[in-house]
Design an enzyme around this catalytic site. Structure first.
Site, PDB file in Angstrom:
ATOM      1  CG  ASP A  58     -25.993  -8.725 -32.202  1.00  0.00           C
ATOM      2  OD1 ASP A  58     -27.139  -9.420 -31.392  1.00  0.00           O
ATOM      3  OD2 ASP A  58     -25.636  -8.144 -33.084  1.00  0.00           O
ATOM      4  N   GLY A  59     -25.316 -11.493 -30.419  1.00  0.00           N
ATOM      5  CA  GLY A  59     -25.264 -12.507 -30.229  1.00  0.00           C
ATOM      6  C   GLY A  59     -25.836 -13.735 -28.548  1.00  0.00           C
ATOM      7  CG  HIS A  64     -30.116 -12.026 -22.578  1.00  0.00           C
ATOM      8  ND1 HIS A  64     -29.488 -11.128 -23.518  1.00  0.00           N
ATOM      9  CD2 HIS A  64     -31.868 -12.021 -23.434  1.00  0.00           C
ATOM     10  CE1 HIS A  64     -30.107 -10.864 -24.821  1.00  0.00           C
ATOM     11  NE2 HIS A  64     -31.499 -11.624 -24.572  1.00  0.00           N
ATOM     12  CG  LEU A  70     -13.172   1.195 -17.146  1.00  0.00           C
ATOM     13  CD1 LEU A  70     -12.548   1.246 -17.616  1.00  0.00           C
ATOM     14  CD2 LEU A  70     -13.404  -0.236 -16.103  1.00  0.00           C
ATOM     15  NE  ARG A 112     -28.130  -4.923 -37.849  1.00  0.00           N
ATOM     16  CZ  ARG A 112     -28.454  -5.975 -38.652  1.00  0.00           C
ATOM     17  NH1 ARG A 112     -28.264  -6.348 -39.720  1.00  0.00           N
ATOM     18  NH2 ARG A 112     -29.144  -7.384 -37.820  1.00  0.00           N
ATOM     19  CB  SER A 118     -27.556  -1.346 -33.612  1.00  0.00           C
ATOM     20  OG  SER A 118     -27.192  -2.705 -34.707  1.00  0.00           O
TER      21      SER A 118
END
Ligand code: FPP
Length: 236
Positions: free
Chosen positions: A19-20, A36, A130, A189, A191
């Protein structure tokens, strides 16, 4: 950066809410998509760092079922970034033995991004390093709902239904639940992210905007996790 992490007690599965991006771009007077794009670069860096550290699974929240509410320009831009990621990154990821697993409602995505996702999964399906879960058009409640619907359609008797059966019908079937959730960008949170799977996860929230997130901070968070005492409801 080579990982100096203690290999004992490494989290097996890390979930990340990236986020951010928007606020990072705004602070620079740039459009949200600039943020983004920068976020995609951070994602590449953190995936590589996870492989280096010997993490088994990471799940990155790239697009939620609620993100369709954003402007068409931003939604299109995010989908284009996803297509670009699948096309351009799959070569290096495949070389690094990474297995890509897109989780979410693939049928609700546009054809271009769905096909790119399916191809990336097919190319890397046999890899043993991974596991990179990319949550695209993902919603935690929707995921639980579709699992319950599948079980009902199979004719399961209510008294026979177990937690394990629900887990086995989620997108993350056969994977351990996340040990650690990291959320950047200052909000504390969930979300609608992995609601079932995160019942006992450890949470770390940071104010750092995702494009500014560095491998050094990531490894410090893993060390923070390693110092925690997980009790799962017991007292020891
Ligand atoms: C949240 O920041 C971020 C997203 C909704 C998109 C995350 C996507 C990437 C990091 C790159 C995409 C990579 C792939 C493979 C699709 P925000 O826009 O909510 O930021 P804000 O809260 O500051 O506005």
């Amino acid at each position: 950066m080579t990982s100096q992490l203690n290999k004992d007690n490494l989290p097996e599965h890390i979930a990340i809410i990236m986020d951010g991006n928007g606020r990072w771009a705004k602070a620079k007077n740039r459009p949200r998509l600039f943020g983004h794009n920068a976020g995609m670069k951070t994602m590449k860096k953190i995936v590589r760092a996870s492989s280096d550290a010997g993490i088994k699974i990471i799940t990155m929240y790239a697009f939620s079922t609620e993100n369709w509410k954003r402007s068409p320009e931003e939604v299109d831009g995010l989908m284009n970034i996803a297509v670009e990621y699948f096309h351009k990154e799959v070569g290096e990821l495949h070389q690094n033995n990474v297995k890509i697993n897109v989780i979410g409602d693939l049928d609700g995505l546009g054809k271009k991004v769905r096909e790119a996702a399916v191809k990336a999964m097919a190319t890397t399906a046999e890899n043993t390093g991974l596991v990179l879960n990319i949550a695209l058009n993902y919603g935690g409640r929707a995921e639980i709902l579709q699992a319950v619907k599948l079980l009902i359609a199979q004719g399961i008797a209510p008294e026979a239904l177990t937690e394990a059966q629900i887990s086995e019908h989620l997108y993350t079937k056969n994977q351990p639940d996340p040990d650690l959730l990291i959320r950047t960008g200052g909000e504390s949170r969930l979300s609608n992210f992995m609601l079932w799977q995160m019942a006992y996860s450890e949470f770390i929230f940071t104010d750092i905007y995702w494009p500014d997130f560095e491998v050094a901070s990531y490894y410090q968070m893993i060390e923070n996790y390693q110092r925690r005492n997980r009790r799962y409801g017991s007292t020891e």
